[in-house]
Design an enzyme around this catalytic site. Structure first.
Site, PDB file in Angstrom:
ATOM      1  N   SER A   1       0.842  -1.172   0.000  1.00 25.53           N
ATOM      2  CA  SER A   1       0.000   0.000   0.000  1.00 25.53           C
ATOM      3  C   SER A   1       0.890   1.238   0.000  1.00 25.53           C
ATOM      4  CB  SER A   1      -0.954  -0.041   1.196  1.00 25.53           C
ATOM      5  OG  SER A   1      -2.008   0.860   1.028  1.00 25.53           O
TER       6      SER A   1
ATOM      7  N   ASP B   1      -9.990  -3.562  -5.296  1.00 28.74           N
ATOM      8  CA  ASP B   1      -9.355  -2.718  -4.282  1.00 28.74           C
ATOM      9  C   ASP B   1      -9.901  -1.288  -4.343  1.00 28.74           C
ATOM     10  OD1 ASP B   1      -7.672  -1.339  -2.562  1.00 28.74           O
ATOM     11  OD2 ASP B   1      -5.869  -2.390  -3.224  1.00 28.74           O
TER      12      ASP B   1
ATOM     13  N   HIS C   1      -8.159  -4.901  -1.284  1.00 31.30           N
ATOM     14  CA  HIS C   1      -6.879  -4.427  -0.756  1.00 31.30           C
ATOM     15  C   HIS C   1      -6.184  -5.461   0.113  1.00 31.30           C
ATOM     16  CE1 HIS C   1      -4.159  -1.062  -0.239  1.00 31.30           C
ATOM     17  NE2 HIS C   1      -4.164  -1.226   1.056  1.00 31.30           N
TER      18      HIS C   1
END
Length: 858
Positions: free
Chosen positions: A701, A786, A826
């Site tokens: 991320s 995501d 995610h």
């Protein structure tokens, strides 16, 4: 506070991470933009399992005879990497900014609907290429999967926690992916004790409340978040079945009679047998399960709160940009179109959440950005339905409210208290509509300690803080009230022995003297403690099971400090297996044992980093990571600026126009590992034919952005890079306010529509800075659904790396691999065994890069 969650070797762009002042209830938390989920993911990844990739995937390289003769090394055929799929290029001119004209031929990969057939074909081709390149690791991945799975106690349950006359707990069952939520009644005369447990005399029979495995049938991803009414007669739960973090809400009557197993699926009372593939919409027709949208998906956030009567529930909806922005009130059993909106924040920088006070008297409605907060109280009895403002928002003033008896405590940075301080005012003042007004000080600001959280009990106040990258808990029990002022008195700090560890925020019933917390380190399994705040007696309730021959005495952790490029000292945590390394007289690792077991030499190191959103990359134990440690890896965590390990200024020095400090800190740690410490091989003068590089880095991320940045700056240092759901096209994303969460993150990264931020962001944005240079092998992951980091960012980055970059092999193209989870978001797959497969892929990649042995003794 809104944030992009992370993937730091932890896979955490985590949902459960909240900023100071944000209340959480029953595992619900506000979705901030944080590309922070990575930490959670990474954490889960290592905790369960990790991915592995054999050396044979890469182009054949010249190797010394000494390396080829190493016993136990998994050599593999070292086949050349097949030609990677070529992503089509389409001319696209991005909006000109400050005279800068950027072309993005891969921009077309973005499809907000995720339906474009040409785009989906590209994703499928990438997965097919990944599968082809990793074909020779299939058996090894299976070995890793079984190796890690063998450490897991499949039949297991959490430590029961008291809640209004019940013990609530979750259990795992052998062969099942997901948890089952259960409870048992507690004898009415059984007072809270650190010796509580299901074996107490008079504890009732088990009542199954929710079997999440039934929701998971035929699905690649589910996330279920339960919450119970104060009278314990109803259960609400939120369900996400795509990874897009768009939740549907159900409410169950826990007193309804159950049917026979033939007629009823164990999803809870009143649920009929499901169709072959469970469809969540199927259950909306059942009177015991109410879906707020009457069949039309409502984009619920992760927050729920109950009114005192158990007949009303409050939930949060998201807007077009996935921002939690409205609080709604629902009457259980009434049609959804009768729901009432009670709060809305139209400012796109602010994220809204709802939760309950620990004494159950009030609801908190919080709206906050990265630097500013505003909070309201609502009477939980609903006798007074007017929202009571605690303190009007003032830019740069952050706070979170905590009710204790007749006071409102504010954890705040007011008056330039950078590391926050604890203040208080009479509750009556706020309820009369006068806001908090003049505040009295309970805990003064400390330049060296960041106050993180407050947990209020009836007779105790517990404060969590961080100092010098160590977490602390202090218990206050000598509170005094003098008129309208509250004095905490002297607190007692809970003591811990290890040098490097992580602890959770305390929990426990409001009226109880017992608080519960978990403790773990890189080498010590997660341990749950009950602590009697009156007697200061502590009881171990559970130590995370690790099956097999695991002995924590075989592993050692260290805390070290590295001098950064500007002289700042950077904390570093590490763990290793003691019989694989050389220790100096001070017991610090200085190298790895040579083949004859005598000499010290460099060896394999994995370095993890994150460094954003003031997230603390807390040391955690990992069942999966043992597979790396047992193969001789030294695992290192860099607590770099942009994170919160060293206080609020540590964060401030790694954001906005100081973001480059994050990258420089990580590189400084990498250089120390390869230089001063002599643990790994890396740098510009390395001869791969003689001594291959031996440092692999990973992050996800916002931590994936870190990976892309340092890889552009110092690609020579690394043997391999793993970037999970990486936020790598940050400049283009932050210029596009139509992308979910962008506006709220202007206070994290800056608004590139302002010239100073544009040029600064462009200087480090990984996608914009890919250049004609040699790159190490790279393993990238993405999630099609995501909502935090669009799948197109890692996909575009991979295409550009292949187009522009060079590799260390004869092909002159970098070995870059992309794996796309086509049915998840995610945080990748949700099932505990599916996640082990994800870990096995990752560890295969690491194994190839570091030439780790395939066989290893536990």
């Amino acid at each position: 506070m809104a944030k992009r969650l992370l993937w730091s070797g932890l896979l955490n762009r985590a949902l459960a991470i909240t900023k100071t002042g944000t209340h959480t209830t029953n595992s619900f938390s506000s979705l901030s933009r944080k590309r922070t989920s990575f930490i959670t993911f990474c954490r889960d990844k290592h905790t369960l399992a990790q991915n592995t990739l054999p050396i044979s995937v890469f182009k054949k390289q010249a190797r010394s005879e000494e390396i080829d003769k190493m016993e136990g090394v998994w050599k593999g055929p070292l086949a050349e990497v097949p030609q990677a799929p070529v992503c089509p290029k389409k001319e696209h001119q991005l909006e000109e900014m400050f005279g800068d004209k950027r072309q993005d031929p891969y921009y077309w990969l973005r499809d907000d609907e995720r339906k474009n057939e040409e785009m989906l074909k590209v994703m499928e081709n990438e997965n097919a290429y990944f599968k082809q390149c990793f074909a020779d690791t299939v058996e090894y991945q299976e070995k890793l999967f079984q190796e890690i799975k063998a450490r897991i106690q499949e039949d297991d349950s959490s430590v029961p926690h008291r809640k209004s006359g019940f013990f609530y707990y979750e259990k795992d069952e052998a062969g099942k992916q997901y948890k089952t939520y259960c409870r048992r009644t507690i004898p009415k005369d059984a007072a809270p004790s650190i010796h509580d447990g299901l074996k107490m005399e008079g504890v009732g029979e088990e009542q199954v409340l929710l079997d999440c495995n039934m929701i998971g049938v035929g699905r690649e991803y589910i996330n279920v978040l339960p919450s119970y009414s104060h009278d314990q007669t109803r259960m609400a739960y939120l369900v996400d079945v795509t990874g897009a973090e768009e939740y549907q809400l159900f409410v169950a009557d826990l007193t309804a009679p159950r049917g026979s197993e033939e007629d009823e699926l164990k999803l809870g009372p009143g649920i009929p047998k499901a169709p072959k593939e469970v469809d969540i919409d199927y259950y909306r027709k059942e009177h015991n399960y109410l879906m707020l949208d009457n069949g039309t998906l409502r984009k619920c956030s992760t927050n729920l709160a109950w009114a005192a009567d158990g007949n009303h529930i409050f939930y949060v909806l998201r807007d077009h940009a996935n921002r939690p922005f409205q609080v709604w009130q629902h009457t259980v059993g009434a049609p959804a179109d009768s729901d009432k909106m009670i709060f809305e924040d139209k400012d796109e920088r602010f994220y809204v959440s709802v939760s309950g006070s620990r004494d159950k008297r009030f609801l908190y409605i919080n709206s906050s950005s990265s630097v500013t907060a505003e909070e309201y109280l609502l009477d939980a009895t609903l006798k007074d339905t007017e929202l009571k403002l605690i303190k009007k928002r003032e830019h740069g003033v952050d706070y979170g409210a905590y009710i204790w008896r007749d006071f409102v405590m504010l954890l705040t940075n007011i008056d330039n208290a950078v590391n926050f301080k604890l203040m208080a005012c009479p509750l009556k003042r706020v309820l009369e509509g006068n806001e908090c007004g003049q505040l009295s000080e309970l805990i003064a600001h400390n330049d060296k300690a960041r106050v993180q959280n407050v947990t209020a009990f009836k007779d105790f106040i517990v404060v969590s803080s961080t100092e010098q990258a160590q977490e602390k808990i202090r218990v206050y029990s000598q509170m005094e009230v003098k008129g309208e002022e509250l004095n905490l008195g002297e607190g007692v700090e809970v003591e811990f022995e290890d040098e490097v560890y992580g602890i959770s925020y305390p929990r426990g019933e409001y009226d109880s003297p017992i608080m519960r917390f978990t403790y773990q380190s890189l080498a010590v399994p997660r341990t749950t403690y009950d602590y009697d705040m009156a007697s200061r007696e502590r009881a171990t309730k559970k130590v995370q099971p690790v099956l097999g021959s695991f002995d924590k005495g075989n592993y050692k952790t260290e805390r070290r400090w590295v001098e950064g490029h500007d002289g700042v000292k950077i904390p570093v945590s590490m763990v290793y297996r003691k019989d694989k390394v050389v220790l100096n007289d001070e017991g610090r690792v200085v190298g790895f044992l040579s083949d004859d077991g005598k000499k010290s030499k460099p060896g394999p190191v994995v370095l993890e980093g994150y460094g954003s959103y003031e997230i603390q990359n807390t040391p955690y134990f990992s069942l999966a990571r043992l597979s790396l440690l047992n193969r001789g890896v030294v695992y290192v965590v860099a607590h770099i600026r942009g994170g919160g390990e060293m206080g609020r200024m540590w964060y401030e020095d790694g954001k906005f126009l100081k973001k480059m400090n994050t990258f420089h800190d990580f590189i400084s740690v990498s250089e120390a590992i390869c230089g001063e410490w002599g643990l790994a091989v890396g740098g510009k003068d390395v001869n791969e034919a003689v001594t291959p590089r031996s440092l692999v880095i990973e992050g996800g991320s916002a931590g994936g952005m870190l990976m892309g940045g340092v890889m552009n700056m110092r690609p020579d240092l690394y043997a391999g890079v793993e970037a999970n759901v990486p936020f790598v096209d940050c400049l283009t994303t932050m210029l596009d306010e139509s992308i979910p969460l962008t506006v709220g993150e202007f206070e994290e990264w800056g608004n590139p529509k302002e010239e100073k931020y544009y040029w600064y962001m462009k200087s480090y944005a990984p996608y914009d800075n890919v250049k004609d240079q040699t790159y190490p092998p790279v393993y990238v992951t993405a999630g099609l659904n995501d909502p935090r980091v669009g799948y197109w960012e890692p996909a575009k980055w991979v295409a550009k790396l292949r187009e522009v970059g060079k590799g260390r092999s004869a092909s002159e193209k970098p070995a870059v691999f992309l794996h796309v989870d086509m049915g998840a978001g995610h945080q990748s797959f949700s099932g505990r065994f599916d996640r082990l497969r994800t870990v096995a892929r990752s560890y295969a990649f690491i194994t190839k890069c570091l030439r780790l042995p395939e066989e290893v003794a536990e």
